[in-house]
Enzyme design. Structure first.
Site, short mmCIF file in Angstrom:
data_model
loop_
_atom_site.label_atom_id
_atom_site.label_comp_id
_atom_site.label_asym_id
_atom_site.label_seq_id
_atom_site.Cartn_x
_atom_site.Cartn_y
_atom_site.Cartn_z
N CYS A 83 0.83 -0.98 0.18
CA CYS A 83 -0.04 -0.34 0.04
C CYS A 83 0.91 0.99 0.02
CB CYS A 83 -1.03 0.10 1.13
SG CYS A 83 -2.44 0.94 0.73
N ARG A 112 -2.29 7.73 -5.58
CA ARG A 112 -2.82 8.19 -3.88
C ARG A 112 -4.13 7.88 -4.70
NH1 ARG A 112 -0.91 11.84 -1.07
NH2 ARG A 112 -1.20 10.30 1.11
N ILE A 141 -6.94 -0.41 1.83
CA ILE A 141 -7.64 -0.02 2.41
C ILE A 141 -7.28 1.51 1.58
CG2 ILE A 141 -7.76 1.56 4.89
CD1 ILE A 141 -6.70 -1.28 5.75
N HIS A 176 -3.79 -4.96 2.11
CA HIS A 176 -2.35 -5.48 3.08
C HIS A 176 -3.12 -7.13 3.18
CE1 HIS A 176 -2.25 -1.63 4.96
NE2 HIS A 176 -3.41 -0.97 4.09
N GLU A 178 -0.57 -8.55 6.10
CA GLU A 178 -0.32 -8.57 7.47
C GLU A 178 -2.10 -8.90 7.91
OE1 GLU A 178 0.09 -5.94 5.74
OE2 GLU A 178 -0.69 -4.14 6.94
N1 GLN Z 1 -3.45 6.74 0.99
C1 GLN Z 1 -2.67 6.41 1.41
C2 GLN Z 1 -1.20 6.75 0.73
O1 GLN Z 1 -1.18 7.67 0.82
C3 GLN Z 1 -2.18 4.71 1.79
C4 GLN Z 1 -2.88 3.73 2.11
C5 GLN Z 1 -2.32 2.54 2.47
O2 GLN Z 1 -0.97 2.55 3.01
N2 GLN Z 1 -3.30 1.67 3.83
O3 GLN Z 1 -0.11 6.74 1.56
#
Ligand code: GLN
Length: 200
Positions: A83, A112, A141, A176, A178
């Protein structure tokens, strides 16, 4: 002679690093939290966790970790990025902060929060190349959307966009693992890190 147990660093500037430590230890690795450049010494691999990529890179720059980490990854340090970690590695970042300097070592372009801020999180079953058996529970997420891929291998896609890519000893995921309760990707990463790579 005692067998060397694979040592994985987990970048612990900010974000979801504690869950990675648990998953890596279940997958048979030793772990070390990485907060300074000295913490890179002797690692077989490193995890760049989820969190907020802008904050993560700013903190790394402040403690002088950004450049040594870039060098280590370029020299073959096995890297699992999830992420925000994927954003930190990406060559091109859209919708980043103007002062957001990442590592730029992974040949992809990401947006992003590209799945839309209103759809903050979702779960999707993923078919991942090289993982046997059932689908992998992908927990997304505020995930980055991969909009461009260069010289990388796409090992999973969702909705026509790559969500898992490999480039040499880098494994980068939009989701994710984890938080999924499924250790298969961490096991695969620990195995990859334990193979002949370059130690930092
Ligand atoms: N939106 C976050 C970012 O731009 C990443 C979100 C996440 O790691 N769950 O860094």
């Amino acid at each position: 002679m005692e067998k060397h147990q694979t040592l994985i660093g987990v970048l612990a500037m900010q974000g979801a690093f504690a869950e990675h430590v648990k998953a890596l230890e279940k997958a048979g690795a030793r772990t070390r939290l990485v907060r300074t450049r000295e913490d890179l010494a002797g690692l077989d691999g490193i995890v760049l966790p989820g969190g907020e990529s802008t904050t993560m890179t700013m903190l790394m720059e402040r403690v002088g970790l950004l450049e040594p980490l870039r060098e280590a990854i370029e020299h073959g340090l096995a890297t699992l990025a999830t992420c925000a970690g994927m954003i930190v590695l990406a060559r091109d970042v859209t919708d980043g902060m103007p002062e957001q300097h990442g590592l730029g070592v992974l040949d992809i372009g990401v947006r992003r929060n590209g799945y839309g801020r209103q759809v903050d999180s979702f779960e999707a079953p993923l078919d991942i190349d090289g993982l046997d058996g059932k689908t992998f529970p992908g927990v997304f997420i505020r995930a980055p959307l991969v909009e461009r891929t260069g010289d990388v291998q796409v090992i999973a896609s969702y909705d026509d966009h790559p969500v898992a890519v490999r480039q040499g000893r880098i494994l980068a995921l939009c989701f994710h693992p984890e938080l999924s309760g499924d250790q298969r990707l961490h096991r695969e990463f620990v195995r990859m890190a334990g193979m002949d790579g370059t130690q930092a």
